[in-house]
Write a protein that holds these residues in place. Structure first.
Motif, PDB file in Angstrom:
ATOM      1  N   ARG A 193     -13.933  -1.611  -4.918  1.00 47.09           N
ATOM      2  CA  ARG A 193     -12.904  -0.877  -5.661  1.00 47.09           C
ATOM      3  C   ARG A 193     -12.526   0.423  -4.951  1.00 47.09           C
ATOM      4  O   ARG A 193     -11.343   0.779  -4.861  1.00 47.09           O
ATOM      5  N   GLN A 194     -13.541   1.116  -4.453  1.00 51.52           N
ATOM      6  CA  GLN A 194     -13.256   2.374  -3.757  1.00 51.52           C
ATOM      7  C   GLN A 194     -12.422   2.135  -2.503  1.00 51.52           C
ATOM      8  O   GLN A 194     -11.490   2.895  -2.200  1.00 51.52           O
ATOM      9  N   ILE A 195     -12.757   1.063  -1.758  1.00 51.70           N
ATOM     10  CA  ILE A 195     -12.000   0.751  -0.538  1.00 51.70           C
ATOM     11  C   ILE A 195     -10.564   0.420  -0.875  1.00 51.70           C
ATOM     12  O   ILE A 195      -9.608   0.871  -0.200  1.00 51.70           O
ATOM     13  N   ASN A 196     -10.353  -0.385  -1.912  1.00 57.17           N
ATOM     14  CA  ASN A 196      -8.973  -0.727  -2.316  1.00 57.17           C
ATOM     15  C   ASN A 196      -8.192   0.506  -2.749  1.00 57.17           C
ATOM     16  O   ASN A 196      -7.009   0.664  -2.427  1.00 57.17           O
ATOM     17  N   THR A 197      -8.889   1.388  -3.472  1.00 54.53           N
ATOM     18  CA  THR A 197      -8.213   2.611  -3.941  1.00 54.53           C
ATOM     19  C   THR A 197      -7.812   3.503  -2.771  1.00 54.53           C
ATOM     20  O   THR A 197      -6.685   4.024  -2.702  1.00 54.53           O
TER      21      THR A 197
END
Length: 298
Positions: A266-270
């Protein structure tokens, strides 16, 4: 059936000789020799099953082997007249298949109705007075000593003190068949011998104390084995508990790693979405600037 040329079993001695003493138990040894190439099953019967004990009263004799059985006369309170005994024994034998054991012996094996050849031999009982005791014969109501019987009794005893031990015999004839022996008409031949175990306490080899000692030793041995098994079971329980706890911890760690992996995704996508917006904005501003510059300075 082919004609027999010799007996199935050679029996020694031909008579059962007992050294008779009042209120004393006495025994006689009988030897059966199988000089054939067959397995022979035998069975011993008597006309007085409550008076005698035979061990063993049935058995299997392999080819060219021998087997002994012991006949024990229980202690008697009354001497028979003239030391004459009418008791008789019947030894039945028959050919059985190779590999037959004592557990396979049944009463049907010795039944004449089955059509099999059954060899029967009768042994009479002879009573002998011991050398140290006179033979008492009733004469006109008085007891009379018979020295001739005492001499005969001494001849019947073996110098070593063991009575009625049959001498070994060797036979080379091969068994092929025999004519049946006549039935015991006057004897109760169908009465089986009493159980193999002697009922008289004097025939027991172990005393009461020895039996209790052996029982205590066996109990202690079983107790020690049970304690060892119990300790092993406890160790196994502890090991199983540790393995269960490790499995539970591994499962928890696996679930935690999955959650952390999802958070990282999720952090990478954000971050990717945030990094793409300023670049597009810069591109648009650059295009607008080029268009405005083109119109101002054609």
């Amino acid at each position: 059936m082919e004609a027999m040329t010799t007996d199935l079993l050679q029996i020694e001695p031909a008579d059962l000789r007992f050294v008779f003493e009042l209120k004393k138990q006495t025994s006689c040894l009988v030897q059966l020799a199988n000089n054939t190439h067959h397995y022979i099953a035998f069975k011993v019967k008597t006309t007085s099953p409550k008076k005698y004990c035979v061990r063993p009263n049935i058995g299997i004799i392999k080819p060219s082997e021998k087997c002994d059985f012991t006949v024990t006369m229980q202690a008697q309170r009354i001497a028979p007249p003239d030391m004459h005994c009418k008791d008789k024994f019947l030894i039945q034998s028959t050919v059985v298949p190779f590999g037959t054991s004592e557990d396979d012996i049944t009463s049907d094996m010795f039944s004449k109705d089955s059509g099999k050849y059954i060899e029967e031999k009768k042994l009479r009982v002879v009573l002998i007075s011991p050398p140290s005791s006179p033979v008492l014969l009733p004469v006109n109501g008085d007891m009379k000593h018979d020295p001739s019987n005492e001499i005969n009794a001494q001849k019947d005893r073996v110098p070593t003190g063991v009575e009625n031990i049959p001498p070994p015999r060797k036979f080379s004839e091969e068994v092929k068949g025999l004519e049946p022996a006549q039935d015991m008409k006057k004897d109760r031949g169908d009465e089986d011998i009493v159980p193999r175990q002697a009922e008289n306490a004097g025939d027991m080899k172990l005393t009461k104390d020895d039996f209790q000692l052996n029982s205590n030793n066996e109990f202690e041995e079983l107790k020690s084995k049970l304690s060892v098994i119990d300790s092993k079971l406890r160790e196994a329980e502890v090991t199983i508990t540790k393995l269960s706890e490790e499995r539970c911890r591994n499962t928890q760690e696996k679930d935690l790693l999955k959650k952390e992996l999802e958070v990282l995704k999720r952090q990478i996508n954000t971050k990717g979405s945030q990094a793409g917006f300023p670049f597009l904005f810069v591109c648009m501003v650059a295009l607008i600037s080029l268009a405005v510059g083109y119109y101002i300075h054609p």
